[in-house]
Structures are given as C-alpha cells and as structure tokens.
Design an enzyme around this catalytic site. Structure first.
Site, PDB file in Angstrom:
ATOM      1  N   PRO A 196      15.405  98.362 -64.649  1.00 44.91           N
ATOM      2  CA  PRO A 196      14.069  98.696 -65.134  1.00 44.91           C
ATOM      3  C   PRO A 196      13.006  98.395 -64.078  1.00 44.91           C
ATOM      4  O   PRO A 196      13.090  97.383 -63.389  1.00 44.91           O
ATOM      5  CB  PRO A 196      13.886  97.769 -66.334  1.00 44.91           C
ATOM      6  CG  PRO A 196      15.247  97.413 -66.765  1.00 44.91           C
ATOM      7  CD  PRO A 196      16.107  97.446 -65.546  1.00 44.91           C
ATOM      8  N   LYS A 219      12.190 104.783 -61.254  1.00 46.38           N
ATOM      9  CA  LYS A 219      12.927 106.010 -61.585  1.00 46.38           C
ATOM     10  C   LYS A 219      11.969 107.107 -62.060  1.00 46.38           C
ATOM     11  O   LYS A 219      12.009 108.237 -61.585  1.00 46.38           O
ATOM     12  CB  LYS A 219      13.974 105.728 -62.667  1.00 46.38           C
ATOM     13  CG  LYS A 219      15.010 104.718 -62.241  1.00 46.38           C
ATOM     14  CD  LYS A 219      16.035 104.460 -63.326  1.00 46.38           C
ATOM     15  CE  LYS A 219      15.474 103.753 -64.533  1.00 46.38           C
ATOM     16  NZ  LYS A 219      15.039 102.373 -64.282  1.00 46.38           N
ATOM     17  N   THR A 220      11.121 106.741 -62.993  1.00 42.57           N
ATOM     18  CA  THR A 220      10.161 107.713 -63.509  1.00 42.57           C
ATOM     19  C   THR A 220       9.252 108.195 -62.385  1.00 42.57           C
ATOM     20  O   THR A 220       8.975 109.388 -62.251  1.00 42.57           O
ATOM     21  CB  THR A 220       9.331 107.070 -64.637  1.00 42.57           C
ATOM     22  OG1 THR A 220      10.225 106.471 -65.568  1.00 42.57           O
ATOM     23  CG2 THR A 220       8.489 108.089 -65.346  1.00 42.57           C
ATOM     24  N   HIS A 266      12.771  65.333 -66.972  1.00 42.34           N
ATOM     25  CA  HIS A 266      13.657  66.495 -67.070  1.00 42.34           C
ATOM     26  C   HIS A 266      13.505  67.391 -65.839  1.00 42.34           C
ATOM     27  O   HIS A 266      14.480  67.707 -65.151  1.00 42.34           O
ATOM     28  CB  HIS A 266      13.326  67.271 -68.362  1.00 42.34           C
ATOM     29  CG  HIS A 266      14.168  68.472 -68.599  1.00 42.34           C
ATOM     30  ND1 HIS A 266      15.170  68.515 -69.544  1.00 42.34           N
ATOM     31  CD2 HIS A 266      14.177  69.690 -68.007  1.00 42.34           C
ATOM     32  CE1 HIS A 266      15.749  69.695 -69.528  1.00 42.34           C
ATOM     33  NE2 HIS A 266      15.156  70.436 -68.600  1.00 42.34           N
ATOM     34  N   GLU A 267      12.256  67.771 -65.541  1.00 38.42           N
ATOM     35  CA  GLU A 267      12.030  68.672 -64.408  1.00 38.42           C
ATOM     36  C   GLU A 267      12.351  67.984 -63.081  1.00 38.42           C
ATOM     37  O   GLU A 267      12.910  68.604 -62.178  1.00 38.42           O
ATOM     38  CB  GLU A 267      10.592  69.194 -64.401  1.00 38.42           C
ATOM     39  CG  GLU A 267      10.224  70.055 -65.607  1.00 38.42           C
ATOM     40  CD  GLU A 267      11.170  71.233 -65.827  1.00 38.42           C
ATOM     41  OE1 GLU A 267      11.751  71.730 -64.847  1.00 38.42           O
ATOM     42  OE2 GLU A 267      11.348  71.634 -66.994  1.00 38.42           O
TER      43      GLU A 267
HETATM   44  P1  ADP Z   1      11.447 102.814 -64.155  1.00 36.83           P
HETATM   45  O1  ADP Z   1      11.229 104.183 -64.692  1.00 36.83           O
HETATM   46  O2  ADP Z   1      12.546 102.724 -63.159  1.00 36.83           O
HETATM   47  O3  ADP Z   1      11.578 101.759 -65.198  1.00 36.83           O
HETATM   48  P2  ADP Z   1       8.817 103.216 -63.210  1.00 36.83           P
HETATM   49  O4  ADP Z   1       8.983 104.435 -62.411  1.00 36.83           O
HETATM   50  O5  ADP Z   1       8.236 103.394 -64.571  1.00 36.83           O
HETATM   51  O6  ADP Z   1      10.153 102.413 -63.322  1.00 36.83           O
HETATM   52  O7  ADP Z   1       7.963 102.191 -62.373  1.00 36.83           O
HETATM   53  C1  ADP Z   1       6.936 101.440 -62.930  1.00 36.83           C
HETATM   54  C2  ADP Z   1       5.829 101.249 -61.934  1.00 36.83           C
HETATM   55  O8  ADP Z   1       6.243 100.400 -60.875  1.00 36.83           O
HETATM   56  C3  ADP Z   1       5.410 102.516 -61.260  1.00 36.83           C
HETATM   57  O9  ADP Z   1       4.464 103.190 -62.018  1.00 36.83           O
HETATM   58  C4  ADP Z   1       4.858 102.036 -59.948  1.00 36.83           C
HETATM   59  O10 ADP Z   1       3.525 101.644 -60.108  1.00 36.83           O
HETATM   60  C5  ADP Z   1       5.672 100.808 -59.660  1.00 36.83           C
HETATM   61  N1  ADP Z   1       6.766 101.098 -58.715  1.00 36.83           N
HETATM   62  C6  ADP Z   1       8.076 100.992 -58.960  1.00 36.83           C
HETATM   63  N2  ADP Z   1       8.796 101.295 -57.865  1.00 36.83           N
HETATM   64  C7  ADP Z   1       7.915 101.624 -56.905  1.00 36.83           C
HETATM   65  C8  ADP Z   1       8.035 102.039 -55.544  1.00 36.83           C
HETATM   66  N3  ADP Z   1       9.239 102.187 -54.945  1.00 36.83           N
HETATM   67  N4  ADP Z   1       6.914 102.281 -54.861  1.00 36.83           N
HETATM   68  C9  ADP Z   1       5.705 102.142 -55.434  1.00 36.83           C
HETATM   69  N5  ADP Z   1       5.521 101.764 -56.697  1.00 36.83           N
HETATM   70  C10 ADP Z   1       6.601 101.484 -57.439  1.00 36.83           C
HETATM   71 ZN    ZN Z   2      15.554  72.367 -67.904  1.00 40.68          ZN
HETATM   72 MG    MG Z   3      10.889 104.665 -66.616  1.00 41.02          MG
END
Ligand code: ADP
Ligand code: ZN
Ligand code: MG
Length: 609
Positions: free
Chosen positions: A206, A210-211, A426-427
């Site tokens: 994520p 990709k988008t 703890h930390e």
């Molecule tokens: P995915 O679809 O893989 O979950 P997104 O394409 O929605 O990720 O990316 C979320 C945002 O992160 C994008 O709108 C952009 O602002 C930023 N981002 C992610 N990868 C890049 C990249 N390689 N270069 C520039 N911005 C990026």
């Molecule tokens: Zn701890």
């Molecule tokens: Mg996406």
C-alpha cells in the site's frame, strides 16, 4: 430537497409574521389623538377640518392647522351619511376633502387570502416534493447498473499525472513505456501484427504509488483514464457488479484509445471457491464479467486494462492467465535514492528552510512508502504553519517522521508517578538491550510520551535498507522485544500489562523463525503452514495446519525455548548493567525523551556496549 421544503415553509412563516407585525404596528407609529364622532362634527361645522381619509371604519382627519386626528365611524354606513345624521351642514361638508381609500392593497389581500391560500400552497408543495422524490428514485433505479467510473481526460491539466511526477520505479516505467507507445500510435503495432497485452497488473505494498503510476501511463499516452475501485462494482444486489463492468468497458471502448483502471482488484478477484456463500456470490459474477470483457477484446481495440493489488497472492489464477493480466509490474518500497526523489517532488511547492537536508530525511525513513513520505512532508508543513513560520525546517521534517511512524503525541494521557516509573524502566530495558546485543538497529529515540497506541516507545531505525536478515539479528530482536518485560522483572520483580504487545510481537517472530525461516537447529530446513484459505468476506483467513501433531509439539517447544533464551539474555544484560538501567530510567522520568546522540554518550559512559 429537504432544504427547499424547509425554505418554503420558512418563507411563508416569515411573511405571515411580517404581515401581522405590520398590521398591528402600522397604525401606532405616530401618536395620533383620537376624537369622538360628535367632536369631529363640531370641528367640521366650525370649519377647522381640511381633509378626511376613510379607510374601513377608520377616519384620518387633517385639520387646517395640519394636526392629525383620528376617529371611527360605524362600519357599513357611508361617511357623508353618518355626518349628515350627526347634523353636519351640506355647506361645511363641502369644504372638507373626503377621500375614500380601499383598505391598504397588498397587505389587505394577504390578510384576507392567506388563511385560504396557505393550506393550498402547502398541499401543492407537498405534491411537488413527493413527485420529485419519486422521479429521483426512478433515475436512481435506472442508473444503478451503470458504472460509476471517474474519468480523467488528457486535457485536464490539473489531474494529469506524468512519469516525472512518479519518483523512482525505473524498471516499472520502462515496462510501462511499451504500453504508452502502443496507446500513442496503436496502428504501428497492429500493422506489424504484434499482440499487445490487454491487462497490466500493478503489484506492490500500500502507498507505493500504484494508482499514481496507472494515472501516469494515461497521462504520458494522452488518453482518457477510467478509474474505478473494484469494491465499487459490488452492491447489495446480485448482478449489479457485472452490469457495471459491462458499462465501464463500453464507455472505455467508445473513448478508445483509453485505459481502464480497476483499483484494489483483490476485492473481487480473490480465489474463487474459497467463499463461504456457495459458488455464486456477487464477487464471482463480477469477476467473471471482467474476464469475459477481457477475452472479448478485439486485438485492434486499443483499450488497456490496468489493475492494482497489494495482495497478488490471493488473486484468482484465472485473472493471471495469458491474454488477461499477463503483464505484471511490481512497485517496490522506495530505496534511499528514491525516497529522496519522492521527498523532493512533494516539497516542491513548499518553501524549505536553508537547513533542510532531504538526504538525511531519506536516510532516516527506511521502510517508508511513497504515501508515507508525502504524508511526512505535509505534516511538517502543517507544523511549520502552526508555528507561524514561513518555511519548513529540518526539525519539522524530523519530528514528522515519528508522527507518521507512531501516530500523534497524546499529551492528555496523564500518568501517575508510579506508572511513569514503570514505563521509564520498561523503555530503558528495550533501549539498553538493543545497545548491548549484536546486529541490532541503532536506537533513535526513547520516549515515555505516549504516541498513537503506544504508551511509550523506543524507536530503532536501520542505518540502511535491508533485504536480508540474519539469524543473529532475529535473535537479538527477540531479546530486545522482551527487554521491557525483563526490565520490569529486574527492577520491580513484578509484571504489568504494559508488555503484552511486545510479547505478541516476539512470539510471532519466534514462530516465524521456526516455521518459516528454518532457523531452528532442532527442526531444521522445513517450512510449515504456508497454505492459507481465504474467506470471501475479507482479510480474515484461517491457517490450515499441514503437519502432524508430533511436529506441532516440537514447534511449540522450539518457540518456547527461543523465547526463554531471549528473556534470559535480556535479563542478564539488565542485571549486569543495573546502574545504567537505573540512571537511564531516572533520566527518562526527568526528561521524558532521550535522543540518539545523548543515548550513545550514555551507553559509552556506562560501558554497556
Ligand atoms: P497505492 O495505490 O499503491 O496504494 P498511491 O498511488 O495511492 O498508492 O499513492 C499514494 C500517494 O503517495 C500518491 O498520491 C503520491 O502522492 C505518493 N506517492 C507514492 N509513490 C510515489 C512516488 N513513487 N513518487 C511520488 N509520489 C508518490
Ligand atoms: Zn515494550
Ligand atoms: Mg491505490
């Protein structure tokens, strides 16, 4: 609609109120003396009156010396008649101008008609509103099966994304360049008889872009981009998804050359037959329709289908067959150079202070996705703006790393003295174990200010991007995870619930060591339980056990042994360096956070590492 009906009602009410106010106040604005009819008659006879205005039964009398008076007569009778009856002579009456006014226009009518009109108006309004609602429902039913795709046209300069807006991902861009070429001049490819891929599957964690990348392909090629998330296909009613798929493909073909982008395709493209709801649920029908459409493409139709998923492992094999999504492009988490690029892209429109060194930020953010980095820059800008600064400084960026990683600080989370002490030990236990164990990541910061879900935290970050992990590293990590638990034991001889998250993480890691990485001598080079049966509703899955009871017992024994060993090592370190532990805990209680340099100095001073 609701608003409109409210408006109408409101307007009517206000109108009525105004009319009421006017009628009750209109007459009383000027203090006018009222006289009796006989008095008036006397005045007329003595020739003092110049004008009488009649409105209903009200008489407005103006005297020759310009004083105004008022009087009343009986309703029905005419004024002249009345006056004569009272004994006004013709002669003196002729000297008075008498004006008969119709009861004041609009207001009178309103007063007379409103009581009749109002119910009528309300009924009309009611019918009108219901009619519109019915109409809308009709329209909705009609468009139900239509795709809800969002389209970005190439002339939309604001939303158009180009390859230069996507940092890094060189290989992905190279692979996708071919698609861009094809969409730009399909004829060239068709003439030579080349079979162009119909489907491209973008895979990656994520936030890896990709988008963004899919949009960039459309942007580079200058073709319309039809964008829909797979979950939007699926509605409550069976068959809607399939119909939406049909509609989407129809639209895209009309606009060819074009790109269809199906985001999060795993929402419909999971392994078929794994569902609980029999073989024919809505997802399957939708998926089948996508396959049908893909297969139905003519070779000369220049429509490319792109899809994205972060779970390629759960996809139905039918999607991946040749002629469907046979082109696969992987988007990795960015490495250090790419991270710097991404930071640059996202800080372009933000004024940066002189001291900003994006390389340093990139160094400190291994494992961050593009989306995380974009978020980081934005957070820094928000903090800078909140401090009324005109530029984003390096410290703003550094502080935002923690915020993105762990969530915002929760200052309202107030600890009692005793809790603070336990948390500090703890930390400190985590941090000191990390310092003393081999092959651990350096401690960046220790804090007992709660952030997100964590009460306190010890932030360790690798110095470089790591792709392979050694057994030594894992064993050290196990001991560090148990450092908090061990510290509570060493310092207080008592345990709290504060270590439960650590225990879970450590146990999972120990189990992975044994069953996945073959890192236990007793078990040897075996991997267990790789087959996960996905349930159609979502992420939950049940892990099917593919090994015997004997192995299960052995695995459990090994996991227990690893955990016990890790605890022993951590306890040993903390007992040996009890002075350091006490001192660090005191420091944390006093300052609440200890930064990397300070901690390094401390470690040297006490000879921990
Ligand atoms: P995915 O679809 O893989 O979950 P997104 O394409 O929605 O990720 O990316 C979320 C945002 O992160 C994008 O709108 C952009 O602002 C930023 N981002 C992610 N990868 C890049 C990249 N390689 N270069 C520039 N911005 C990026
Ligand atoms: Zn701890
Ligand atoms: Mg996406």
């Amino acid at each position: 609609m609701q608003l409109l009906s409210k408006n109408i009602l409101g307007a009517l009410l206000i109108l009525m109120l105004l009319a009421f106010l006017y009628s009750s106040f209109a007459g009383t604005f000027k203090e006018v003396q009222e006289i009796s009819l006989s008095e008036l008659v006397r005045k007329i006879n003595s020739g003092e009156v110049s004008k009488i205005t009649v409105q209903d039964s009200d008489l407005k009398v103006v005297l020759k010396n310009n004083t105004e008076l008022k009087s009343k007569k009986e309703n029905e009778a005419a004024l002249s008649e009345t006056l004569k009856n009272y004994g006004v002579s013709e002669e003196s009456l002729s000297q008075v101008a008498i004006e008969v006014q119709n009861p004041s226009g609009a207001l009178y009518w309103m007063g007379a008609l409103l009581p009749f009109l109002l119910p009528f108006l309300l009924i009309v309004a009611f019918f009108w509103l219901t009619a519109r609602q019915v109409q809308r429902a009709n329209v909705q039913a009609f468009t139900f099966g239509q795709s809800r795709a969002r389209v970005i046209y190439p002339n939309n300069a604001k939303e158009r994304v180009m390859f230069k807006d996507v940092a890094g991902a060189k290989e992905a861009k190279e692979e996708l360049m071919e698609i861009v070429d094809f969409l730009k001049s399909p004829k060239k490819f068709i003439d030579i008889g080349a079979r162009i891929p119909k489907g491209v599957l973008l895979m990656g964690a994520p936030g890896t872009g990709k988008t963004l990348m899919a949009k960039a392909v459309a942007g580079e090629a200058g073709v319309p981009f039809f964008h829909m998330s797979a979950s939007e296909f699926v509605e409550m009613f069976v068959g809607v998804g399939a119909s939406r798929v049909r509609d989407l493909f129809k639209m895209a073909k009309k606009a060819a050359p074009s790109i269809i982008f199906v985001d999060e395709i795993d929402a419909v493209g999971r392994h078929r037959g794994a569902g609980l709801g029999g073989g024919h649920d809505e997802r399957e029908q939708t998926l089948n329709q996508i396959l049908v459409e893909l297969d139905g493409f003519e070779t000369n139709e220049s429509v490319i289908v792109m899809a994205a998923t972060n779970r390629p492992d759960v996809l139905d094999p039918a999607l991946l067959r040749p002629g469907r999504f046979d082109r696969r492009v992987v988007l990795d988490l960015p490495d250090i150079a790419d991270r710097e690029e991404i930071l640059k892209i996202h800080s372009k429109k933000k004024p940066l202070a002189q001291d900003v060194d994006l390389r340093r930020i990139a160094e400190r953010t291994p494992g961050f996705s593009g989306a995380d980095l974009a978020n980081l820059v934005n957070e820094a800008a928000i903090v800078a703006a909140g401090g009324s600064r005109k530029q984003v400084g390096q410290m703003d960026l550094i502080n935002s790393i923690e915020k993105v990683l762990l969530g915002p600080e929760r200052k309202s989370h107030v600890l009692s003295e005793k809790e603070k002490k336990i948390l500090a030990y703890h930390e400190a236990g985590h941090a000191l174990t990390a310092a003393a164990m081999p092959e651990t990541d350096p401690v960046h910061k220790i804090s007992i200010i709660s952030r997100g879900r964590a009460a306190g935290f010890t932030l360790k970050l690798p110095t470089e991007d790591r792709h392979l992990y050694s057994k030594t590293h894992f064993l050290s990590e196990l001991a560090v995870s148990l450092g908090g638990y061990a510290s509570e034991l060493v310092a207080f001889g008592e345990l709290t619930t504060g270590a439960s998250d650590d225990l879970k993480k450590a146990t999972d890691l120990a189990r992975a060591l044994v069953t996945k990485y073959g890192m236990s001598e007793k078990i040897g080079p075996l991997a267990f339980g790789g087959h996960e049966a996905y349930v159609f509703l979502g992420k939950d899955f049940s892990s099917e056990r593919d090994y015997s009871e004997t192995w299960a017992t052995l695995i459990d024994k090994e996991v227990t042994r690893l955990m016990q060993n890790a605890l022993k090592r951590s306890k040993e370190i903390l007992t040996r360096h009890k002075h350091a532990l006490d001192a660090l805990a005191q420091k944390l209680i006093k300052d609440e956070t200890v930064e990397r340099d300070e901690f390094a100095k401390f470690v040297r001073q006490y000879g921990v590492a």
